[in-house]
Design a protein around this motif. Structure first.
Motif, PDB file in Angstrom:
ATOM      1  N   LEU A  26       0.835  -1.207   0.000  1.00  0.00           N
ATOM      2  CA  LEU A  26       0.000   0.000   0.000  1.00  0.00           C
ATOM      3  C   LEU A  26       0.866   1.252   0.000  1.00  0.00           C
ATOM      4  N   ARG A  27       1.918   1.266   0.810  1.00  0.00           N
ATOM      5  CA  ARG A  27       2.800   2.438   0.883  1.00  0.00           C
ATOM      6  C   ARG A  27       3.420   2.725  -0.492  1.00  0.00           C
ATOM      7  N   SER A  28       3.857   1.687  -1.168  1.00  0.00           N
ATOM      8  CA  SER A  28       4.476   1.858  -2.468  1.00  0.00           C
ATOM      9  C   SER A  28       3.465   2.364  -3.504  1.00  0.00           C
ATOM     10  N   VAL A  29       2.272   1.781  -3.525  1.00  0.00           N
ATOM     11  CA  VAL A  29       1.233   2.215  -4.464  1.00  0.00           C
ATOM     12  C   VAL A  29       0.811   3.651  -4.147  1.00  0.00           C
ATOM     13  N   ALA A  30       0.662   3.993  -2.879  1.00  0.00           N
ATOM     14  CA  ALA A  30       0.302   5.366  -2.495  1.00  0.00           C
ATOM     15  C   ALA A  30       1.363   6.353  -2.974  1.00  0.00           C
ATOM     16  N   GLY A  31       2.613   5.954  -2.936  1.00  0.00           N
ATOM     17  CA  GLY A  31       3.684   6.802  -3.453  1.00  0.00           C
ATOM     18  C   GLY A  31       3.531   7.053  -4.942  1.00  0.00           C
ATOM     19  N   HIS A  32       3.091   6.041  -5.680  1.00  0.00           N
ATOM     20  CA  HIS A  32       2.862   6.203  -7.120  1.00  0.00           C
ATOM     21  C   HIS A  32       1.630   7.082  -7.380  1.00  0.00           C
ATOM     22  N   VAL A  33       0.590   6.946  -6.565  1.00  0.00           N
ATOM     23  CA  VAL A  33      -0.580   7.827  -6.689  1.00  0.00           C
ATOM     24  C   VAL A  33      -0.139   9.271  -6.448  1.00  0.00           C
ATOM     25  N   HIS A  34       0.616   9.482  -5.383  1.00  0.00           N
ATOM     26  CA  HIS A  34       1.115  10.820  -5.060  1.00  0.00           C
ATOM     27  C   HIS A  34       1.952  11.378  -6.213  1.00  0.00           C
ATOM     28  N   GLY A  35       2.814  10.559  -6.779  1.00  0.00           N
ATOM     29  CA  GLY A  35       3.647  10.994  -7.896  1.00  0.00           C
ATOM     30  C   GLY A  35       2.823  11.387  -9.111  1.00  0.00           C
ATOM     31  N   LEU A  36       1.776  10.632  -9.403  1.00  0.00           N
ATOM     32  CA  LEU A  36       0.898  10.953 -10.527  1.00  0.00           C
ATOM     33  C   LEU A  36       0.173  12.271 -10.283  1.00  0.00           C
ATOM     34  N   VAL A  37      -0.345  12.455  -9.077  1.00  0.00           N
ATOM     35  CA  VAL A  37      -1.023  13.711  -8.732  1.00  0.00           C
ATOM     36  C   VAL A  37      -0.045  14.880  -8.843  1.00  0.00           C
ATOM     37  N   GLU A  39       2.521  15.127 -10.688  1.00  0.00           N
ATOM     38  CA  GLU A  39       2.845  15.338 -12.102  1.00  0.00           C
ATOM     39  C   GLU A  39       1.778  16.182 -12.812  1.00  0.00           C
ATOM     40  N   VAL A  40       0.502  15.949 -12.510  1.00  0.00           N
ATOM     41  CA  VAL A  40      -0.573  16.670 -13.200  1.00  0.00           C
ATOM     42  C   VAL A  40      -1.041  17.920 -12.462  1.00  0.00           C
ATOM     43  N   HIS A  41      -0.628  18.084 -11.213  1.00  0.00           N
ATOM     44  CA  HIS A  41      -1.068  19.243 -10.410  1.00  0.00           C
ATOM     45  C   HIS A  41      -0.822  20.586 -11.107  1.00  0.00           C
ATOM     46  N   PRO A  42       0.332  20.814 -11.723  1.00  0.00           N
ATOM     47  CA  PRO A  42       0.553  22.106 -12.382  1.00  0.00           C
ATOM     48  C   PRO A  42      -0.474  22.416 -13.481  1.00  0.00           C
ATOM     49  N   LEU A  43      -1.052  21.394 -14.093  1.00  0.00           N
ATOM     50  CA  LEU A  43      -2.073  21.601 -15.115  1.00  0.00           C
ATOM     51  C   LEU A  43      -3.370  22.166 -14.527  1.00  0.00           C
ATOM     52  N   TRP A  44      -3.567  21.952 -13.225  1.00  0.00           N
ATOM     53  CA  TRP A  44      -4.823  22.333 -12.573  1.00  0.00           C
ATOM     54  C   TRP A  44      -4.729  23.611 -11.762  1.00  0.00           C
ATOM     55  N   GLU A  45      -3.541  24.053 -11.424  1.00  0.00           N
ATOM     56  CA  GLU A  45      -3.396  25.189 -10.501  1.00  0.00           C
ATOM     57  C   GLU A  45      -4.206  26.410 -10.910  1.00  0.00           C
ATOM     58  N   ARG A  46      -4.245  26.736 -12.180  1.00  0.00           N
ATOM     59  CA  ARG A  46      -4.953  27.947 -12.610  1.00  0.00           C
ATOM     60  C   ARG A  46      -6.466  27.829 -12.472  1.00  0.00           C
ATOM     61  N   LEU A  48      -7.970  26.191  -9.835  1.00  0.00           N
ATOM     62  CA  LEU A  48      -8.322  25.992  -8.435  1.00  0.00           C
ATOM     63  C   LEU A  48      -8.655  27.319  -7.764  1.00  0.00           C
ATOM     64  N   ALA A  49      -9.744  27.338  -6.997  1.00  0.00           N
ATOM     65  CA  ALA A  49     -10.155  28.550  -6.299  1.00  0.00           C
ATOM     66  C   ALA A  49      -9.067  29.008  -5.333  1.00  0.00           C
ATOM     67  N   THR A  50      -8.560  28.103  -4.564  1.00  0.00           N
ATOM     68  CA  THR A  50      -7.428  28.387  -3.685  1.00  0.00           C
ATOM     69  C   THR A  50      -6.378  27.329  -3.967  1.00  0.00           C
ATOM     70  N   VAL A  51      -5.256  27.768  -4.446  1.00  0.00           N
ATOM     71  CA  VAL A  51      -4.219  26.818  -4.811  1.00  0.00           C
ATOM     72  C   VAL A  51      -3.571  26.278  -3.548  1.00  0.00           C
ATOM     73  N   GLY A  52      -3.772  25.015  -3.340  1.00  0.00           N
ATOM     74  CA  GLY A  52      -3.149  24.353  -2.210  1.00  0.00           C
ATOM     75  C   GLY A  52      -2.171  23.324  -2.733  1.00  0.00           C
ATOM     76  N   VAL A  53      -1.535  22.689  -1.832  1.00  0.00           N
ATOM     77  CA  VAL A  53      -0.615  21.629  -2.230  1.00  0.00           C
ATOM     78  C   VAL A  53      -1.343  20.292  -2.076  1.00  0.00           C
ATOM     79  N   PRO A  54      -1.073  19.370  -2.970  1.00  0.00           N
ATOM     80  CA  PRO A  54      -1.689  18.046  -2.824  1.00  0.00           C
ATOM     81  C   PRO A  54      -1.209  17.382  -1.529  1.00  0.00           C
ATOM     82  N   PRO A  55      -1.987  16.438  -1.024  1.00  0.00           N
ATOM     83  CA  PRO A  55      -1.567  15.700   0.167  1.00  0.00           C
ATOM     84  C   PRO A  55      -0.220  15.017  -0.051  1.00  0.00           C
ATOM     85  N   THR A  56       0.481  14.782   1.025  1.00  0.00           N
ATOM     86  CA  THR A  56       1.756  14.064   0.958  1.00  0.00           C
ATOM     87  C   THR A  56       1.484  12.586   0.657  1.00  0.00           C
TER      88      THR A  56
END
Length: 153
Positions: A26-37, A39-46, A48-56
């Motif tokens: 689970l820890r390893s898969v969660a790390g890959h989920v986090h990495g994917l998020v 990776e795509v987070h910069p595409l969404w920042e503009r 977002l109503a309030t730009v926050g950081v994705p969860p760790t």
């Protein structure tokens, strides 16, 4: 008038590091989920109503709850075929989506473990900074597959 952004459906798959112990899957898969998020987070920042950081990665790990394989098929079919924000928006033919995700679940086999960020009674735990997100991830201990949809209203 709607300022709604288009949904983003992402898929990531690969091999877990050699020697990943079952209790660390689970820890390893969660790390890959986090990495994917991440990776795509910069595409969404503009959008977002309030730009926050994705969860760790550890927060993502805490969000993921076990899921039966048949439930994983249904959830991934819905994520591939329907928009999270507007369920009447079709992203892909549902039959094709179902065939595709069924192949993924079969590929990982009956020994695979599946997780989602959705809990009981439709509750959801965010894995991104977007208003809407849904993830299904699975691993057989050697390989993993992730399907993620992000949406913003």
């Amino acid at each position: 008038m709607s300022l709604r952004n288009e949904p983003l459906v992402c898929v990531r798959y690969g091999r877990l590091p050699d020697g990943t112990a079952p209790d660390h899957r689970l820890r390893s898969v969660a790390g890959h989920v986090h990495g994917l998020v991440a990776e795509v987070h910069p595409l969404w920042e503009r959008y977002l109503a309030t730009v926050g950081v994705p969860p760790t990665a550890s927060q993502v790990e805490a969000c993921l709850k076990p899921l039966a394989a048949d439930e994983a098929v249904e959830m991934m079919t819905a994520l591939a075929a329907e928009d999270l924000v507007s369920s009447d928006e079709v992203l892909m033919n549902r039959e094709i989506a179902h065939h595709m995700v069924t192949r993924i679940v079969r590929w990982l086999g009956p020994g695979a473990t599946w997780w989602t960020n959705h809990g009981d009674l439709g509750s959801s735990h965010p894995v991104s900074a977007c208003t809407f997100d849904s993830v299904v991830a699975g691993s057989d201990g050697e390989y993993f597959a992730i399907l993620l949809q992000l949406g913003e209203d």
